[in-house]
Scaffold this active site. Structure first.
Site, short mmCIF file in Angstrom:
data_model
loop_
_atom_site.label_atom_id
_atom_site.label_comp_id
_atom_site.label_asym_id
_atom_site.label_seq_id
_atom_site.Cartn_x
_atom_site.Cartn_y
_atom_site.Cartn_z
NE ARG A 113 -9.86 9.58 -8.29
CZ ARG A 113 -8.95 8.62 -8.03
NH1 ARG A 113 -8.97 7.94 -6.89
NH2 ARG A 113 -7.99 8.36 -8.90
CG HIS A 170 -8.31 6.52 -0.88
ND1 HIS A 170 -8.17 5.64 -1.92
CD2 HIS A 170 -9.64 6.50 -0.56
CE1 HIS A 170 -9.34 5.11 -2.21
NE2 HIS A 170 -10.25 5.61 -1.39
P1 IDP Z 1 -5.73 6.32 -6.81
O1 IDP Z 1 -5.08 6.48 -5.46
O2 IDP Z 1 -5.51 7.51 -7.69
O3 IDP Z 1 -7.18 5.93 -6.72
P2 IDP Z 1 -5.20 3.55 -7.53
O4 IDP Z 1 -4.98 3.02 -8.92
O5 IDP Z 1 -6.47 3.21 -6.83
O6 IDP Z 1 -4.97 5.13 -7.57
O7 IDP Z 1 -3.96 3.06 -6.67
C1 IDP Z 1 -3.98 3.20 -5.27
C2 IDP Z 1 -2.63 3.65 -4.80
O8 IDP Z 1 -1.67 2.66 -5.15
C3 IDP Z 1 -2.11 4.93 -5.44
O9 IDP Z 1 -2.56 6.10 -4.79
C4 IDP Z 1 -0.62 4.77 -5.27
O10 IDP Z 1 -0.23 5.10 -3.92
C5 IDP Z 1 -0.43 3.26 -5.43
N1 IDP Z 1 -0.06 2.90 -6.81
C6 IDP Z 1 -0.84 2.92 -7.91
N2 IDP Z 1 -0.18 2.52 -9.00
C7 IDP Z 1 1.07 2.21 -8.56
C8 IDP Z 1 2.25 1.72 -9.21
O11 IDP Z 1 2.30 1.48 -10.42
N3 IDP Z 1 3.35 1.54 -8.41
C9 IDP Z 1 3.36 1.79 -7.09
N4 IDP Z 1 2.28 2.25 -6.43
C10 IDP Z 1 1.14 2.46 -7.15
MG MG Z 2 -8.12 4.19 -6.18
#
Ligand code: IDP
Ligand code: MG
Length: 153
Positions: free
Chosen positions: A88, A118
């Site tokens: 991470r 991811h």
């Molecule tokens: P992460 O990828 O850092 O774990 P998560 O909160 O799990 O973040 O969200 C998964 C994916 O969803 C993110 O990598 C991003 O592509 C998308 N995402 C997260 N927040 C938003 C948002 O507010 N608007 C649009 N896409 C988002």
């Molecule tokens: Mg995530």
């Protein structure tokens, strides 16, 4: 905490299409983590919906799943000490705009909708995601020649 901790890392369709597969894999290799499994697949919509099930109530869930299903991803399992947490840290923040230079997102992307990679956010999600994306027989057992095991052959 153990040397055999595992995490699930996937290069998303934007990372594949932008030709960042090699750069991303290189960072995990040079950090010292061990590649346990890897495949390139275009996952079904049901599969990516399950992968992101924790985000099902978010307004971007539909668009996120459609994008993850829109092209091939490179799915991987990486192993090593604290690989979930350090994976991470290597990714950077969820929002690329907040990701520091030197992190993958901080070096290669700028917008929340296209985060290129991811990485599991906890040991628990790593275990669930590994089980969702890989069959046990796809996880390859091998020893590094650096420990001398292949010198005798
Ligand atoms: P992460 O990828 O850092 O774990 P998560 O909160 O799990 O973040 O969200 C998964 C994916 O969803 C993110 O990598 C991003 O592509 C998308 N995402 C997260 N927040 C938003 C948002 O507010 N608007 C649009 N896409 C988002
Ligand atoms: Mg995530």
């Amino acid at each position: 905490m153990s040397n055999t901790e595992r995490t699930f890392i996937a290069i998303k369709p934007d990372g594949v299409q932008r030709g960042l597969v090699g750069d991303i894999i290189k960072r995990f290799e040079q950090r010292g983590f061990r590649l346990v499994a890897m495949k390139m697949i275009q996952a079904s919509e049901d599969h990516v919906k399950q992968h992101y099930i924790d985000l099902k109530d978010m307004p971007f869930y539909g668009g996120l799943c459609a994008f993850m299903h829109s092209g091939p991803v490179v799915a991987m399992i990486w192993e090593g000490l604290n690989v979930v947490k350090n994976g991470r840290l290597m990714l950077g923040e969820t929002n690329p705009a907040d990701s520091k230079p030197g992190s993958i997102r901080g070096d290669f992307c700028i917008t929340l909708g296209r985060t290129i990679i991811h990485g599991s956010d906890s040991l628990d999600s790593a275990n669930k995601e590994i089980a969702l994306w890989f069959k046990p027989e796809e996880m390859v057992e091998y020893k590094s020649c650096q420990n001398g095991s292949c010198m005798s052959k």
